[in-house]
Design a protein around this motif. Structure first.
Motif: not given
Lengths: 185, 308
Positions: B112-114, B262-265, B200-201
């Motif tokens: 699903l698209f977050p 996956l959250l990338q900061i 966000l991926y």
């Protein structure tokens, strides 16, 4: 019939040896041969050749695990067959995909034949696989010993195809590094 | 000559017990069921490990998030240009010999698209330069797509429609007003480039892909995974990239092993410590929209990359 009884039939040179082997391990060997060859006709011939080779090897040999013994013979015959027919890139069944994947483990530009004997490589691979975590080991053996398709592995193990591919990818990388460290390629 | 065929044949060296174990799985259904039971038991054991040995042990056990130095070789990939903010994709050749670090994740193709939004960002955080974090937020600007946020420092300003360069308007395959609106969302001006970026991926964007760091960085760029562990429900990897010219960037990755998010900061090194990035992560809310990934974005196929 128990494996040891079947082996005994071979040693007694009894005709029943092959029919009992066919009954117990026919499907098993056919599956391996088909996965490699990709054709039922070829698989059938491989299996017949397997019985013949087993007949010729026993005696002198008395295999501890008959299934693995027969499976190895079938694999060798099937691999020789696809090699001889030079069909690797023209519909050689699941083996084509497996072989393509195994290219990952082979560094380009090397000619390791001079430093490699097949037995050493087999021994190294056996040791490498035995040290893998159970699930990873299972997937690797299913793919590269039984040459089972990803779909089949997913069905049998319950793992997603993505997870299986990812696991195999990582294991191939490990194997490549391991073979390099061992000086085998 | 060792070729893949010889290697396949050499698999005969696999020990009999391993062959039998896999054979049982392949040819006997009851054994397969047994193995699945084992998996459940294994998961239960893993849960026990979490309690017994703590989060680090679990992260090591999971093993589904990992950093590695990629193999040498050149492969074709669709690369998302970080500087274009997703406005376009390019087909590029990534020379893995120059890639400093890659992260790969076990994720399914569908999902699903977050979306994410800043929620309850930590106001108590201080020590970010001379100002408090919240004060800085007040002066900063966010912009971006639902899966991407950029936080610009006060000395960076998002451009207004009249500031869109003429050449950009000419290049755009759209009418002028639309182009102005489009580029207004993607261009900003100010010294130093972007300082902080949050991406966000969803799993569908990661399937079969890797997050590559430093694909085009100079050879003596260093990439170091300085911390691995867990962060709430997420698996955590913190990476520091340092470049020969003295610049450096921090990257914090949080991977949700069940949702496949996956959250990338990422930020410039001098902007904040990893602890600040973790604080920032705590204040980000991620939720599923209910939209399938395919319905939202079905034509883009690229490898995720950071061009820092």
């Amino acid at each position: 019939m128990e494996d040891r009884e079947i082996v005994e039939l071979y040693w007694q040179r009894s005709d029943l040896a092959i029919s009992e082997t066919e009954q117990k391990y026919g499907r098993y060997c056919r599956s391996i041969a088909y996965n490699i060859c990709g054709r039922h006709e070829d698989a059938e011939e491989c299996v017949n050749d397997t019985w013949l080779r087993a007949w010729n090897r026993m005696p002198d040999q008395r295999p501890a695990v008959l299934s693995a013994f027969l499976g190895c013979i079938t694999r060798n015959i099937a691999i020789n067959r696809i090699k001889a027919k030079n069909r690797l890139k023209r519909g050689g069944g699941e083996a084509v995909l497996a072989l393509d994947e195994l290219e990952d483990c082979i560094p380009g530009g090397t000619d390791p034949e001079k430093v490699l004997v097949e037995r050493e490589l087999e021994k190294a691979i056996g040791g490498f696989v035995s040290r893998l975590p159970e699930a990873e080991r299972m997937l690797f053996v299913l793919r590269y010993w039984y040459v089972a398709s990803i779909d089949e592995i997913a069905e049998k193990t319950g793992f997603s195809k993505g997870k299986i591919k990812s696991s195999l990818f990582r294991t191939r990388g490990k194997l490549r590094r391991y073979l390099q460290e061992e000086g085998l390629c | 000559m060792l070729d893949s065929l010889a290697l396949l044949r050499a698999m005969n060296g696999i020990h009999e017990e391993d062959v039998i174990m896999a054979g049982n799985m392949l040819f006997h259904k009851q054994k397969a069921k047994h193995f699945k039971t084992n998996r459940i038991l294994t998961i239960a054991l893993a849960a026990a490990l979490i309690f017994a040995l703590g989060a680090t042990a679990y992260a090591i056990y999971r093993g589904s998030i990992h950093a590695r130095v990629p193999e040498k070789g050149t492969t074709e990939y669709h690369l998302l240009s970080g500087t274009d903010s997703g406005a376009s994709t390019e087909l590029l050749h990534v020379d893995f010999a120059k890639t400093k670090l890659a992260l790969s994740f076990d994720v399914p193709a569908d999902g699903l698209f977050p979306v994410m939004r800043a929620a309850g960002l930590p106001g108590e955080e201080s020590g970010w330069r001379k100002e408090s974090f919240y004060e800085m937020l007040d002066k900063a600007q966010y912009f971006g797509l639902p899966w991407e946020m950029k936080l610009l420092s006060p000395d960076q300003v998002q451009i207004n429609p009249e500031q869109v360069p003429e050449d950009r308007l000419r290049e755009a395959d759209m009418d002028t007003e639309t182009a102005k609106s489009w580029y207004t969302n993607y261009l900003y001006r100010g010294p130093g480039g972007e300082l902080l970026r949050i991406d966000l991926y969803g799993g569908y964007r990661l399937h079969g892909k890797e997050v590559i760091l430093g694909a085009f960085a100079p050879e003596d760029t260093k990439a170091e995974a300085v911390k691995e562990g867990t962060f709430g429900e997420y698996q955590l990897v913190e990476v520091r990239m340092s470049y020969p010219d003295g610049r450096a960037h921090k990257h914090l990755f949080l991977f949700h092993p069940e949702k496949y998010w996956l959250l990338q900061i990422s930020c410039t090194d001098d902007l904040a410590d990893f602890s600040v990035l973790e604080k920032l992560a705590e204040g980000i809310e991620i939720r599923e929209t209910g939209l399938s990934a395919k319905s939202y974005e079905d034509k883009i196929d690229y490898i995720l990359a950071d061009l820092a």
